[in-house]
Design a protein around this motif. Sequence first.
Motif, mmCIF file in Angstrom:
data_model
loop_
_atom_site.group_PDB
_atom_site.id
_atom_site.type_symbol
_atom_site.label_atom_id
_atom_site.label_comp_id
_atom_site.label_asym_id
_atom_site.label_seq_id
_atom_site.Cartn_x
_atom_site.Cartn_y
_atom_site.Cartn_z
ATOM 1 N N ASN A 35 -7.033 0.371 -6.953
ATOM 2 C CA ASN A 35 -7.422 0.533 -5.606
ATOM 3 C C ASN A 35 -8.839 0.948 -5.593
ATOM 4 O O ASN A 35 -9.834 0.637 -4.841
ATOM 5 N N ALA A 36 -9.028 2.176 -6.721
ATOM 6 C CA ALA A 36 -10.495 2.642 -6.629
ATOM 7 C C ALA A 36 -11.415 1.568 -7.360
ATOM 8 O O ALA A 36 -12.559 1.402 -6.637
ATOM 9 N N ALA A 37 -11.127 0.742 -8.289
ATOM 10 C CA ALA A 37 -11.825 -0.247 -8.636
ATOM 11 C C ALA A 37 -12.142 -1.362 -7.708
ATOM 12 O O ALA A 37 -13.344 -1.724 -7.728
ATOM 13 N N PHE A 38 -11.286 -1.512 -6.849
ATOM 14 C CA PHE A 38 -11.412 -2.776 -5.773
ATOM 15 C C PHE A 38 -12.327 -1.939 -4.627
ATOM 16 O O PHE A 38 -13.317 -2.793 -4.217
ATOM 17 N N ALA A 39 -12.099 -0.717 -4.470
ATOM 18 C CA ALA A 39 -13.071 -0.010 -3.283
ATOM 19 C C ALA A 39 -14.516 -0.351 -4.020
ATOM 20 O O ALA A 39 -15.362 -0.446 -3.124
ATOM 21 N N ALA A 40 -14.670 0.007 -4.933
ATOM 22 C CA ALA A 40 -16.048 0.004 -5.846
ATOM 23 C C ALA A 40 -16.586 -1.374 -5.619
ATOM 24 O O ALA A 40 -17.567 -1.663 -5.173
ATOM 25 N N GLU A 41 -15.877 -2.526 -5.864
ATOM 26 C CA GLU A 41 -16.041 -3.936 -5.665
ATOM 27 C C GLU A 41 -16.607 -3.950 -4.175
ATOM 28 O O GLU A 41 -17.891 -4.803 -4.088
ATOM 29 N N LEU A 42 -15.974 -3.430 -3.128
ATOM 30 C CA LEU A 42 -16.210 -3.605 -1.703
ATOM 31 C C LEU A 42 -17.565 -2.890 -1.507
ATOM 32 O O LEU A 42 -18.038 -3.104 -0.429
ATOM 33 N N GLY A 43 -18.165 -2.070 -2.284
ATOM 34 C CA GLY A 43 -19.359 -1.305 -2.114
ATOM 35 C C GLY A 43 -19.325 0.274 -2.010
ATOM 36 O O GLY A 43 -20.330 0.739 -1.507
ATOM 37 N N ALA A 44 -18.056 0.772 -2.205
ATOM 38 C CA ALA A 44 -18.093 2.317 -2.062
ATOM 39 C C ALA A 44 -19.019 2.889 -3.220
ATOM 40 O O ALA A 44 -18.871 2.450 -4.487
ATOM 41 N N PRO A 45 -19.808 3.517 -2.884
ATOM 42 C CA PRO A 45 -20.978 4.457 -3.660
ATOM 43 C C PRO A 45 -20.130 5.556 -4.610
ATOM 44 O O PRO A 45 -20.750 5.941 -5.682
ATOM 45 N N VAL A 46 -19.043 5.976 -3.935
ATOM 46 C CA VAL A 46 -18.358 7.142 -4.701
ATOM 47 C C VAL A 46 -16.875 7.072 -4.155
ATOM 48 O O VAL A 46 -16.555 6.724 -3.263
ATOM 49 N N ILE A 47 -15.974 7.473 -5.263
ATOM 50 C CA ILE A 47 -14.615 7.371 -4.915
ATOM 51 C C ILE A 47 -14.242 9.087 -5.000
ATOM 52 O O ILE A 47 -14.583 9.913 -5.930
ATOM 53 N N ASP A 48 -13.405 9.236 -3.952
ATOM 54 C CA ASP A 48 -13.035 10.764 -3.794
ATOM 55 C C ASP A 48 -11.471 10.655 -3.752
ATOM 56 O O ASP A 48 -10.911 9.556 -3.168
ATOM 57 N N LEU A 49 -10.759 11.385 -4.232
ATOM 58 C CA LEU A 49 -9.331 11.478 -4.333
ATOM 59 C C LEU A 49 -8.819 13.002 -3.694
ATOM 60 O O LEU A 49 -9.474 14.001 -3.981
ATOM 61 N N ASN A 50 -7.859 12.705 -2.972
ATOM 62 C CA ASN A 50 -7.477 13.749 -1.997
ATOM 63 C C ASN A 50 -6.276 14.411 -2.576
ATOM 64 O O ASN A 50 -5.043 13.811 -2.892
ATOM 65 N N PHE A 51 -6.522 15.880 -2.963
ATOM 66 C CA PHE A 51 -5.198 16.619 -3.284
ATOM 67 C C PHE A 51 -5.450 17.771 -2.638
ATOM 68 O O PHE A 51 -4.897 18.815 -3.013
ATOM 69 N N GLY A 52 -5.641 17.674 -1.255
ATOM 70 C CA GLY A 52 -5.952 18.876 -0.278
ATOM 71 C C GLY A 52 -4.764 18.669 1.002
ATOM 72 O O GLY A 52 -4.704 19.547 1.586
ATOM 73 N N CYS A 53 -4.450 17.424 1.138
ATOM 74 C CA CYS A 53 -4.012 17.320 2.628
ATOM 75 C C CYS A 53 -2.646 18.092 2.676
ATOM 76 O O CYS A 53 -1.883 17.993 1.830
ATOM 77 N N VAL A 88 -13.226 2.763 -12.600
ATOM 78 C CA VAL A 88 -14.266 2.566 -12.011
ATOM 79 C C VAL A 88 -15.796 2.440 -12.768
ATOM 80 O O VAL A 88 -15.939 3.064 -13.776
ATOM 81 N N PRO A 89 -16.613 1.754 -12.234
ATOM 82 C CA PRO A 89 -17.878 1.694 -13.132
ATOM 83 C C PRO A 89 -18.680 2.883 -13.367
ATOM 84 O O PRO A 89 -18.516 3.659 -12.461
ATOM 85 N N ALA A 90 -19.116 3.102 -14.513
ATOM 86 C CA ALA A 90 -19.562 4.338 -14.831
ATOM 87 C C ALA A 90 -20.720 4.905 -14.137
ATOM 88 O O ALA A 90 -20.666 6.154 -13.871
ATOM 89 N N HIS A 91 -21.490 4.161 -13.201
ATOM 90 C CA HIS A 91 -22.631 4.696 -12.315
ATOM 91 C C HIS A 91 -21.919 5.093 -10.907
ATOM 92 O O HIS A 91 -22.641 5.740 -10.215
ATOM 93 N N ILE A 92 -20.707 4.839 -10.762
ATOM 94 C CA ILE A 92 -20.134 5.343 -9.462
ATOM 95 C C ILE A 92 -19.199 6.680 -9.704
ATOM 96 O O ILE A 92 -18.320 6.679 -10.471
ATOM 97 N N PRO A 93 -19.901 7.802 -9.275
ATOM 98 C CA PRO A 93 -18.995 8.813 -9.437
ATOM 99 C C PRO A 93 -17.553 8.859 -8.736
ATOM 100 O O PRO A 93 -17.450 8.151 -7.779
ATOM 101 N N VAL A 94 -16.959 9.830 -9.374
ATOM 102 C CA VAL A 94 -15.600 10.115 -8.853
ATOM 103 C C VAL A 94 -15.307 11.611 -8.567
ATOM 104 O O VAL A 94 -15.605 12.424 -9.618
ATOM 105 N N THR A 95 -14.789 11.855 -7.393
ATOM 106 C CA THR A 95 -14.879 13.342 -7.133
ATOM 107 C C THR A 95 -13.436 13.483 -6.613
ATOM 108 O O THR A 95 -12.740 12.750 -6.603
ATOM 109 N N ALA A 96 -13.072 14.690 -6.395
ATOM 110 C CA ALA A 96 -11.961 15.274 -5.845
ATOM 111 C C ALA A 96 -12.081 16.378 -4.816
ATOM 112 O O ALA A 96 -12.902 17.211 -4.961
ATOM 113 N N LYS A 97 -11.120 16.492 -3.887
ATOM 114 C CA LYS A 97 -10.888 17.500 -2.950
ATOM 115 C C LYS A 97 -9.532 18.341 -3.282
ATOM 116 O O LYS A 97 -8.415 17.540 -3.289
#
Length: 319
Positions: free
Chosen positions: A80-98, A130-139
């Motif tokens: 899903n992260a890869a698909f979000a990147a295809e749709l134009g997401a400039p950064v993928i963030d992952l939720n570990f805080g809810c 995810v493509p290397a130029h797209i950052p992956v971050t976390a909360k």
Amino acid sequence: MQIALAPMEGLVDDILRDVLTQVGGIDWCVTEFIRVTERLLPAHYFHKFASELLTDAKTRAGVPLRVQLLGSDPVCLAENAAFAAELGAPVIDLNFGCPAKTVNKSRGGAVLLKEPELLHSILSHVRRAVPAHIPVTAKMRLGYDSTEPALDCARALEAGGAEHIVVHARTKVDGYKPPAHWEWIGKIQDVVKIPIIANGEIWTVDDWRRCREICGARDIMIGRGLVARPDLGRQIAAAEAGREVVEMTWQELQPLLRVFWQQALAKMTRVQAPGRLKQWVVLLTKSYPEAVVLFDALRRETDCERISQMLGVVAQEAA
């Protein structure tokens, strides 16, 4: 210094992101979490939570939007992260805080802080997908029911490839009860090399100053504080730059309330729209005495035409 608008499920949607980023002082924002379970989500589902993907992943004010995913399956999250990147997401963030019970019961959000190895696996899978130029971050939070795993969780996220980590300075059990334990943000920064962004209990410029003094964090993420005082980011940016801090008046806020209401009417049902307006106004009561008067008038009102009259929105605009 970077100031981010926090992702708040059920509150900071594309309408409120649009309105708040118009005020200024916000460098980037994040979607409400997009829940990933067993399948690749369709494009329209991503657009439901991130309509900005249709406009170069930016709000109308030009503020970049990051897409946040929540789940526990490393492979499914990666797809899903890869698909979000295809749709134009400039950064993928992952939720570990809810901290929501329903989310944690279905193995999402803060409950995963009990499993640092799984955090590492999720980050690693997503980073590779995810493509290397797209950052992956976390909360993350400080832990589930104790702060004991906080340092190990941060190390696991860094090792998995996180570019930075937003740390909400409370455990899941703490919820949103004051205080936020800002000192732990500094402790986490001491054990990782990637940037740590401070989050939690920043309601005023003075709160920001105390947070920075205690934890040393340069960058911050603000949620309820920005919803309650829409110009808080602008105030903090001014203070950081040594400029005079000028607060937005209630009168200056009125056009934003009208824009919010017009968009709510356009995008929601006539049953949903009043509730969403009240949700914002009740938080504004923390900063504006005038909002208390408005909320008292709105409290039991469900007729959209009468609400439009209260806000000074003419009939043609509210149609």
